[in-house]
Design a protein around this motif. Sequence first.
Motif, PDB file in Angstrom:
ATOM      1  N   SER A   1      21.138  -4.131  -7.831  1.00 14.86           N
ATOM      2  CA  SER A   1      22.062  -3.044  -7.525  1.00 14.86           C
ATOM      3  C   SER A   1      23.692  -3.653  -6.706  1.00 14.86           C
ATOM      4  O   SER A   1      22.855  -3.737  -5.681  1.00 14.86           O
ATOM      5  CB  SER A   1      21.681  -1.311  -6.870  1.00 14.86           C
ATOM      6  N   VAL A   2      24.819  -3.342  -6.959  1.00 14.45           N
ATOM      7  CA  VAL A   2      25.645  -4.437  -6.167  1.00 14.45           C
ATOM      8  C   VAL A   2      25.982  -3.519  -5.259  1.00 14.45           C
ATOM      9  O   VAL A   2      27.073  -3.409  -3.983  1.00 14.45           O
ATOM     10  CB  VAL A   2      27.038  -4.301  -6.411  1.00 14.45           C
ATOM     11  N   ASN A   3      25.236  -1.917  -5.076  1.00 17.02           N
ATOM     12  CA  ASN A   3      25.937  -0.863  -4.106  1.00 17.02           C
ATOM     13  C   ASN A   3      24.908  -0.604  -2.431  1.00 17.02           C
ATOM     14  O   ASN A   3      23.927  -0.371  -2.856  1.00 17.02           O
ATOM     15  CB  ASN A   3      26.612   0.167  -4.649  1.00 17.02           C
ATOM     16  N   ALA A   4      25.520  -0.517  -1.699  1.00 12.94           N
ATOM     17  CA  ALA A   4      24.943  -0.285  -0.222  1.00 12.94           C
ATOM     18  C   ALA A   4      24.426   0.971  -0.398  1.00 12.94           C
ATOM     19  O   ALA A   4      22.928   0.645   0.540  1.00 12.94           O
ATOM     20  CB  ALA A   4      26.231  -0.416   0.715  1.00 12.94           C
ATOM     21  N   LEU A   5      24.573   1.309  -0.647  1.00 13.33           N
ATOM     22  CA  LEU A   5      24.625   3.261  -0.547  1.00 13.33           C
ATOM     23  C   LEU A   5      22.926   3.464  -1.501  1.00 13.33           C
ATOM     24  O   LEU A   5      21.664   4.105  -1.306  1.00 13.33           O
ATOM     25  CB  LEU A   5      25.202   4.202  -0.928  1.00 13.33           C
ATOM     26  N   ASP A   6      22.898   2.540  -2.105  1.00 13.12           N
ATOM     27  CA  ASP A   6      21.218   2.441  -3.547  1.00 13.12           C
ATOM     28  C   ASP A   6      20.204   2.180  -2.749  1.00 13.12           C
ATOM     29  O   ASP A   6      19.453   2.572  -3.119  1.00 13.12           O
ATOM     30  CB  ASP A   6      22.272   1.677  -4.512  1.00 13.12           C
ATOM     31  N   TYR A   7      20.665   1.546  -1.138  1.00 17.33           N
ATOM     32  CA  TYR A   7      19.392   0.324  -0.611  1.00 17.33           C
ATOM     33  C   TYR A   7      18.429   2.040   0.355  1.00 17.33           C
ATOM     34  O   TYR A   7      19.319   2.244   1.171  1.00 17.33           O
ATOM     35  CB  TYR A   7      20.034  -0.844  -0.192  1.00 17.33           C
ATOM     36  N   ASN A   8      17.336   1.597   0.063  1.00 18.62           N
ATOM     37  CA  ASN A   8      16.574   2.251   0.846  1.00 18.62           C
ATOM     38  C   ASN A   8      16.127   2.004   1.938  1.00 18.62           C
ATOM     39  O   ASN A   8      16.394   2.493   3.114  1.00 18.62           O
ATOM     40  CB  ASN A   8      15.583   2.767   0.057  1.00 18.62           C
ATOM     41  N   TYR A   9      16.094   0.443   2.235  1.00 19.81           N
ATOM     42  CA  TYR A   9      15.476   0.098   3.825  1.00 19.81           C
ATOM     43  C   TYR A   9      16.636  -1.159   4.088  1.00 19.81           C
ATOM     44  O   TYR A   9      16.956  -1.773   2.972  1.00 19.81           O
ATOM     45  CB  TYR A   9      14.134  -0.506   3.426  1.00 19.81           C
ATOM     46  N   TRP A  10      17.136  -1.337   4.866  1.00 22.26           N
ATOM     47  CA  TRP A  10      17.585  -2.221   5.831  1.00 22.26           C
ATOM     48  C   TRP A  10      17.264  -2.789   6.952  1.00 22.26           C
ATOM     49  O   TRP A  10      16.482  -2.704   7.344  1.00 22.26           O
ATOM     50  CB  TRP A  10      19.460  -1.921   6.499  1.00 22.26           C
ATOM     51  N   GLY A  11      17.501  -4.358   6.838  1.00 23.14           N
ATOM     52  CA  GLY A  11      16.872  -4.882   7.925  1.00 23.14           C
ATOM     53  C   GLY A  11      17.940  -5.108   9.633  1.00 23.14           C
ATOM     54  O   GLY A  11      19.075  -3.769   9.089  1.00 23.14           O
ATOM     55  N   GLN A  12      17.990  -5.425  10.438  1.00 23.37           N
ATOM     56  CA  GLN A  12      18.906  -5.274  11.990  1.00 23.37           C
ATOM     57  C   GLN A  12      20.319  -5.872  11.384  1.00 23.37           C
ATOM     58  O   GLN A  12      21.129  -5.673  12.286  1.00 23.37           O
ATOM     59  CB  GLN A  12      17.852  -5.707  12.910  1.00 23.37           C
ATOM     60  N   GLY A  13      20.169  -6.918  10.368  1.00 21.85           N
ATOM     61  CA  GLY A  13      21.151  -7.901  10.414  1.00 21.85           C
ATOM     62  C   GLY A  13      21.097  -8.959  11.507  1.00 21.85           C
ATOM     63  O   GLY A  13      20.418  -9.662  12.576  1.00 21.85           O
ATOM     64  N   THR A  14      21.555 -10.222  11.059  1.00 22.70           N
ATOM     65  CA  THR A  14      21.572 -11.550  11.622  1.00 22.70           C
ATOM     66  C   THR A  14      23.236 -11.996  11.521  1.00 22.70           C
ATOM     67  O   THR A  14      23.330 -12.517  10.753  1.00 22.70           O
ATOM     68  CB  THR A  14      20.831 -12.978  10.628  1.00 22.70           C
ATOM     69  N   GLN A  15      23.724 -12.087  12.567  1.00 21.05           N
ATOM     70  CA  GLN A  15      24.652 -12.987  12.680  1.00 21.05           C
ATOM     71  C   GLN A  15      25.100 -14.102  12.228  1.00 21.05           C
ATOM     72  O   GLN A  15      24.210 -15.391  12.503  1.00 21.05           O
ATOM     73  CB  GLN A  15      25.455 -12.704  14.065  1.00 21.05           C
ATOM     74  N   VAL A  16      26.305 -14.546  11.692  1.00 22.84           N
ATOM     75  CA  VAL A  16      26.297 -15.975  10.954  1.00 22.84           C
ATOM     76  C   VAL A  16      28.109 -16.105  11.175  1.00 22.84           C
ATOM     77  O   VAL A  16      28.784 -15.520  10.617  1.00 22.84           O
ATOM     78  CB  VAL A  16      25.908 -16.135   8.978  1.00 22.84           C
ATOM     79  N   THR A  17      27.996 -17.226  11.919  1.00 26.54           N
ATOM     80  CA  THR A  17      30.007 -17.711  12.467  1.00 26.54           C
ATOM     81  C   THR A  17      30.167 -19.163  11.748  1.00 26.54           C
ATOM     82  O   THR A  17      29.142 -20.218  12.171  1.00 26.54           O
ATOM     83  CB  THR A  17      29.941 -16.972  13.605  1.00 26.54           C
TER      84      THR A  17
END
Length: 123
Positions: A104-120
């Motif tokens: 899916s391309v929709n964020a709301l469809d996803y059940n689990y998420w990582g903490q996020g990592t910064q890319v600059t």
Amino acid sequence: QVQLVESGGGLVQAGGSLRLSCAASGRTFSSYSMGWFRQAPGKERKFVATISWSGSMTYTADSVKGRFTISRDNAKNTVYLQMNSLKPEDTAIYYCAAKTSSASVNALDYNYWGQGTQVTVSS
């Protein structure tokens, strides 16, 4: 439940490359689709790429098509995002996500998420 641990973010100059990794653990079954999303400051979270662990199907957002590649290594329970030819507009927090059923391309469809990592990406 699924736990996602991300790595590989950092600072890179425009035109450079980074590879993000997302290691999954704690799953009760392996038939998850995986996705990468990103969120820039003051912006909504946007789709980047997705891949099915039930097959070899992938889909990449137009904004990164030809530059980013999503891949997987099921033996390692890991999903990757290879980012080449990086641009300053790619600067964002990148999130790994998992969902049951199809991609899916929709964020709301996803059940689990990582903490996020910064890319600059610097100009």
